[in-house]
Structures are given as C-alpha cells and as structure tokens.
Motif scaffolding. Structure first.
Motif, PDB file in Angstrom:
ATOM      1  N   THR A 144       0.815  -1.217   0.000  1.00  0.00           N
ATOM      2  CA  THR A 144       0.000   0.000   0.000  1.00  0.00           C
ATOM      3  C   THR A 144       0.848   1.266   0.000  1.00  0.00           C
ATOM      4  OG1 THR A 144      -0.102  -0.026   2.427  1.00  0.00           O
ATOM      5  CG2 THR A 144      -1.856  -1.159   1.232  1.00  0.00           C
ATOM      6  N   VAL A 145       2.160   1.117   0.049  1.00  0.00           N
ATOM      7  CA  VAL A 145       3.058   2.280   0.070  1.00  0.00           C
ATOM      8  C   VAL A 145       3.631   2.534  -1.322  1.00  0.00           C
ATOM      9  CG1 VAL A 145       5.190   3.208   1.037  1.00  0.00           C
ATOM     10  CG2 VAL A 145       3.597   1.952   2.511  1.00  0.00           C
ATOM     11  N   TYR A 146       4.114   1.484  -1.951  1.00  0.00           N
ATOM     12  CA  TYR A 146       4.663   1.614  -3.301  1.00  0.00           C
ATOM     13  C   TYR A 146       3.537   1.493  -4.328  1.00  0.00           C
ATOM     14  CZ  TYR A 146       9.392   1.370  -1.407  1.00  0.00           C
ATOM     15  OH  TYR A 146      10.552   1.625  -0.720  1.00  0.00           O
ATOM     16  N   SER A 147       3.835   1.909  -5.535  1.00  0.00           N
ATOM     17  CA  SER A 147       2.816   1.884  -6.575  1.00  0.00           C
ATOM     18  C   SER A 147       2.397   0.441  -6.884  1.00  0.00           C
ATOM     19  CB  SER A 147       3.351   2.555  -7.854  1.00  0.00           C
ATOM     20  OG  SER A 147       4.386   1.776  -8.425  1.00  0.00           O
ATOM     21  N   ARG A 148       1.160   0.284  -7.262  1.00  0.00           N
ATOM     22  CA  ARG A 148       0.639  -1.056  -7.553  1.00  0.00           C
ATOM     23  C   ARG A 148       1.346  -1.671  -8.752  1.00  0.00           C
ATOM     24  NH1 ARG A 148      -5.230   1.711  -7.078  1.00  0.00           N
ATOM     25  NH2 ARG A 148      -5.021   2.287  -4.895  1.00  0.00           N
ATOM     26  N   ALA A 149       1.789  -0.816  -9.660  1.00  0.00           N
ATOM     27  CA  ALA A 149       2.503  -1.343 -10.820  1.00  0.00           C
ATOM     28  C   ALA A 149       3.830  -1.969 -10.392  1.00  0.00           C
ATOM     29  CB  ALA A 149       2.742  -0.230 -11.839  1.00  0.00           C
ATOM     30  N   ASP A 150       4.556  -1.295  -9.480  1.00  0.00           N
ATOM     31  CA  ASP A 150       5.829  -1.852  -9.005  1.00  0.00           C
ATOM     32  C   ASP A 150       5.607  -3.138  -8.222  1.00  0.00           C
ATOM     33  OD1 ASP A 150       7.152   0.238 -10.162  1.00  0.00           O
ATOM     34  OD2 ASP A 150       7.317   1.417  -8.318  1.00  0.00           O
ATOM     35  N   VAL A 151       4.587  -3.116  -7.380  1.00  0.00           N
ATOM     36  CA  VAL A 151       4.308  -4.303  -6.569  1.00  0.00           C
ATOM     37  C   VAL A 151       3.888  -5.467  -7.466  1.00  0.00           C
ATOM     38  CG1 VAL A 151       2.877  -5.260  -4.728  1.00  0.00           C
ATOM     39  CG2 VAL A 151       3.701  -2.902  -4.575  1.00  0.00           C
ATOM     40  N   GLY A 152       2.963  -5.190  -8.395  1.00  0.00           N
ATOM     41  CA  GLY A 152       2.486  -6.256  -9.273  1.00  0.00           C
ATOM     42  C   GLY A 152       3.577  -6.791 -10.181  1.00  0.00           C
ATOM     43  N   GLN A 153       4.460  -5.910 -10.660  1.00  0.00           N
ATOM     44  CA  GLN A 153       5.534  -6.369 -11.523  1.00  0.00           C
ATOM     45  C   GLN A 153       6.489  -7.294 -10.775  1.00  0.00           C
ATOM     46  OE1 GLN A 153       7.821  -3.166 -13.220  1.00  0.00           O
ATOM     47  NE2 GLN A 153       9.062  -4.523 -14.502  1.00  0.00           N
ATOM     48  N   TYR A 154       6.682  -7.012  -9.492  1.00  0.00           N
ATOM     49  CA  TYR A 154       7.609  -7.859  -8.720  1.00  0.00           C
ATOM     50  C   TYR A 154       6.997  -9.226  -8.429  1.00  0.00           C
ATOM     51  CZ  TYR A 154      10.642  -9.519  -4.990  1.00  0.00           C
ATOM     52  OH  TYR A 154      11.489 -10.290  -4.236  1.00  0.00           O
ATOM     53  N   TRP A 155       5.730  -9.241  -8.005  1.00  0.00           N
ATOM     54  CA  TRP A 155       5.131 -10.488  -7.543  1.00  0.00           C
ATOM     55  C   TRP A 155       4.481 -11.296  -8.666  1.00  0.00           C
ATOM     56  CZ3 TRP A 155       6.563 -12.307  -3.128  1.00  0.00           C
ATOM     57  CH2 TRP A 155       6.965 -11.436  -2.110  1.00  0.00           C
ATOM     58  N   ARG A 156       4.430 -10.772  -9.843  1.00  0.00           N
ATOM     59  CA  ARG A 156       3.784 -11.484 -10.944  1.00  0.00           C
ATOM     60  C   ARG A 156       4.526 -12.797 -11.222  1.00  0.00           C
ATOM     61  NH1 ARG A 156       3.471  -7.798 -15.791  1.00  0.00           N
ATOM     62  NH2 ARG A 156       1.987  -6.772 -14.384  1.00  0.00           N
ATOM     63  N   GLY A 157       3.853 -13.903 -11.012  1.00  0.00           N
ATOM     64  CA  GLY A 157       4.421 -15.230 -11.248  1.00  0.00           C
ATOM     65  C   GLY A 157       5.312 -15.744 -10.130  1.00  0.00           C
ATOM     66  N   ARG A 158       5.577 -14.922  -9.110  1.00  0.00           N
ATOM     67  CA  ARG A 158       6.387 -15.377  -7.989  1.00  0.00           C
ATOM     68  C   ARG A 158       5.521 -16.158  -7.007  1.00  0.00           C
ATOM     69  NH1 ARG A 158      11.405 -12.699  -7.371  1.00  0.00           N
ATOM     70  NH2 ARG A 158      11.716 -11.027  -8.908  1.00  0.00           N
ATOM     71  N   GLU A 159       6.148 -17.052  -6.315  1.00  0.00           N
ATOM     72  CA  GLU A 159       5.399 -17.869  -5.354  1.00  0.00           C
ATOM     73  C   GLU A 159       5.120 -17.076  -4.080  1.00  0.00           C
ATOM     74  OE1 GLU A 159       5.784 -22.118  -2.952  1.00  0.00           O
ATOM     75  OE2 GLU A 159       7.266 -21.548  -4.461  1.00  0.00           O
ATOM     76  N   VAL A 160       3.851 -17.018  -3.735  1.00  0.00           N
ATOM     77  CA  VAL A 160       3.413 -16.354  -2.511  1.00  0.00           C
ATOM     78  C   VAL A 160       2.708 -17.402  -1.669  1.00  0.00           C
ATOM     79  CG1 VAL A 160       2.087 -14.440  -1.534  1.00  0.00           C
ATOM     80  CG2 VAL A 160       3.114 -14.218  -3.815  1.00  0.00           C
ATOM     81  N   ARG A 161       3.040 -17.435  -0.396  1.00  0.00           N
ATOM     82  CA  ARG A 161       2.561 -18.532   0.443  1.00  0.00           C
ATOM     83  C   ARG A 161       1.043 -18.606   0.524  1.00  0.00           C
ATOM     84  NH1 ARG A 161       4.621 -15.102   4.828  1.00  0.00           N
ATOM     85  NH2 ARG A 161       2.872 -14.291   6.059  1.00  0.00           N
ATOM     86  N   THR A 162       0.347 -17.464   0.422  1.00  0.00           N
ATOM     87  CA  THR A 162      -1.110 -17.497   0.557  1.00  0.00           C
ATOM     88  C   THR A 162      -1.822 -17.925  -0.710  1.00  0.00           C
ATOM     89  OG1 THR A 162      -1.181 -15.141   0.012  1.00  0.00           O
ATOM     90  CG2 THR A 162      -1.093 -15.720   2.332  1.00  0.00           C
ATOM     91  N   VAL A 163      -1.121 -17.924  -1.843  1.00  0.00           N
ATOM     92  CA  VAL A 163      -1.766 -18.270  -3.108  1.00  0.00           C
ATOM     93  C   VAL A 163      -1.008 -19.368  -3.845  1.00  0.00           C
ATOM     94  CG1 VAL A 163      -2.775 -15.991  -3.404  1.00  0.00           C
ATOM     95  CG2 VAL A 163      -0.486 -16.473  -4.318  1.00  0.00           C
ATOM     96  N   ALA A 164      -0.002 -19.945  -3.221  1.00  0.00           N
ATOM     97  CA  ALA A 164       0.812 -20.951  -3.912  1.00  0.00           C
ATOM     98  C   ALA A 164      -0.020 -22.154  -4.339  1.00  0.00           C
ATOM     99  CB  ALA A 164       1.971 -21.392  -3.023  1.00  0.00           C
ATOM    100  N   SER A 165      -1.006 -22.529  -3.524  1.00  0.00           N
ATOM    101  CA  SER A 165      -1.804 -23.723  -3.837  1.00  0.00           C
ATOM    102  C   SER A 165      -3.174 -23.388  -4.401  1.00  0.00           C
ATOM    103  CB  SER A 165      -1.986 -24.575  -2.567  1.00  0.00           C
ATOM    104  OG  SER A 165      -2.612 -23.818  -1.546  1.00  0.00           O
TER     105      SER A 165
END
Length: 222
Positions: A144-165
């Motif tokens: 919520t601090v950095y831009s959504r574009a920066d956040v989305g670009q970083y996490w796009r396709g990366r494994e996140v524990r809450t959505v991995a499965s």
C-alpha cells in the motif's frame, strides 16, 4: 743734442706702451672669443640630436586638436557562483543495498529515502519479515506504500505462500467463497499478473465491488 735724444727715447717709449696696450686688447678679445666658442660647443653636445626619421612638421599647419578624453565605463568583474552540491550518501549512491540500514524501519521510511520496491523487499527479508511492513500478513510487504505497478511487476508469477496452492484463473467472487481475505485477493491479483477480470474498471483496485467498501478503503489506506 742730449735733449734731442731724450725726445726720441720718450717717443719710442710712448709708442711701445701704446703697442703693448693694443696687443693686450687683442689678446683679451681672442680669449673672450675662445671662451664663447667653448661654451657654445659644450651646449651643443648636451642637446639630443634631432630624429631624422620623423617627418618635419609643417610650421604653417595647425596643431591637431587633442581628442576629448572619455572615461571608460567601469565594468564589475564577474563573480563566480559556487553551488555547493551535497555529497551523496551511501544509500543514495547504492539505493538497492540495504544491508547497512538500521532495523525497525517502515515501508514509508524506505520509500522516503529513495529505495525501490525491490530494495524494500530485500530489507523486509533481511530483518526477518517484520509484521510492521506487512500489516495484513499476506506475505507481500509494502503493497500500500509503493505503486501497484511496481508491486504487481515484482510479484507477478512469484510464489506467494497465501496463493501458492490456489488454482489460476479465479475471479474475485471465487476467492470470497473460498474465505480469502481482501488482502489475499489482492495478492492473488498481483500473483496472476493483475488480470482485468479482477479489475473491471481498470483503476488498479481489484475486487472493489465484491468486498465491502470499508474493507477495501482500509486496506489501501494502511
């Protein structure tokens, strides 16, 4: 006879005296002429010789009028302007290196110092993933601090524990039915590449019509 001799002697004596006087006068005149000549000769030696290369001035020509003197305008010397440039700090020189930063910083502190979102992720992991940088505990800090574009670009396709499965291609209502929080839905949206199916109006806020407005606003105002 004797008287005649005396007269002759007297006459010769007077003539000799006159001759001597005349000779003395001539001698004095000659000496005076010599003295005058010596004086003139001495004066000629002291005077500088005339410059033969300079053209003779015509006596009849009027002397050239001297040009009026005009004072040159005073021009102030230009002053050098020295601009003091602050020396860049280590963090400004290497905005991605967060190893030397003190602990306890918030996401807003990192952003204020010019660190990128990738650097904020690195700091979050170096510090042991503190909750102060991930208030909703969804495993994505500073969203919520950095831009959504920066956040989305970083996490796009990366494994996140809450959505991995979690299966791909879900909609916001699918996540709500599965009991996912709004933060989890946002994380899923980033993880899936910010698909338009979860953000119909394209304003960068997913699932805003599925979750309550209070929950959505509270999330983005963290």
């Amino acid at each position: 006879m004797q008287r005649t001799q005396q007269k002759v002697i007297k006459r010769f004596t007077e003539q000799g005296s006159a001759t001597l006087v005349a000779l003395g006068g001539v001698a004095v005149g000659v000496i005076a002429v010599l003295l005058v000549w010596l004086v003139v000769l001495t004066m000629n030696k002291n005077e500088p010789a005339p410059d033969s290369s300079a053209p003779a001035r015509d006596a009849a020509a009027p002397a050239p009028a001297s040009a009026p003197s005009v004072a040159a305008p005073s021009v102030a010397a230009p002053t050098a302007t020295v601009t003091m440039v602050p020396r860049p700090s280590a963090s400004a020189a290497r905005p991605g290196d967060v190893r030397g930063l003190a602990g306890g910083l918030f996401c807003r502190d990192l952003k204020a110092r010019g660190y990128s979102y990738v650097a904020a992720i690195d700091y979050w992991r170096v510090q042991g993933q503190p909750n102060q940088m991930d208030a909703d505990r969804n495993g994505i800090p500073c969203e919520t601090v950095y831009s959504r574009a920066d956040v989305g670009q970083y996490w796009r396709g990366r494994e996140v524990r809450t959505v991995a499965s979690v299966p791909v291609g879900l909609l916001c209502r699918d996540l709500v039915s599965m009991g996912a929080s709004y933060g989890d839905s946002v994380t899923y949206w980033w993880y899936s590449g910010m698909p338009s199916r979860m953000d119909a109006d394209g304003n960068g806020i997913p699932c805003e019509t599925v979750y309550p407005a209070v929950v959505v606003n509270a999330f983005w105002r963290q």
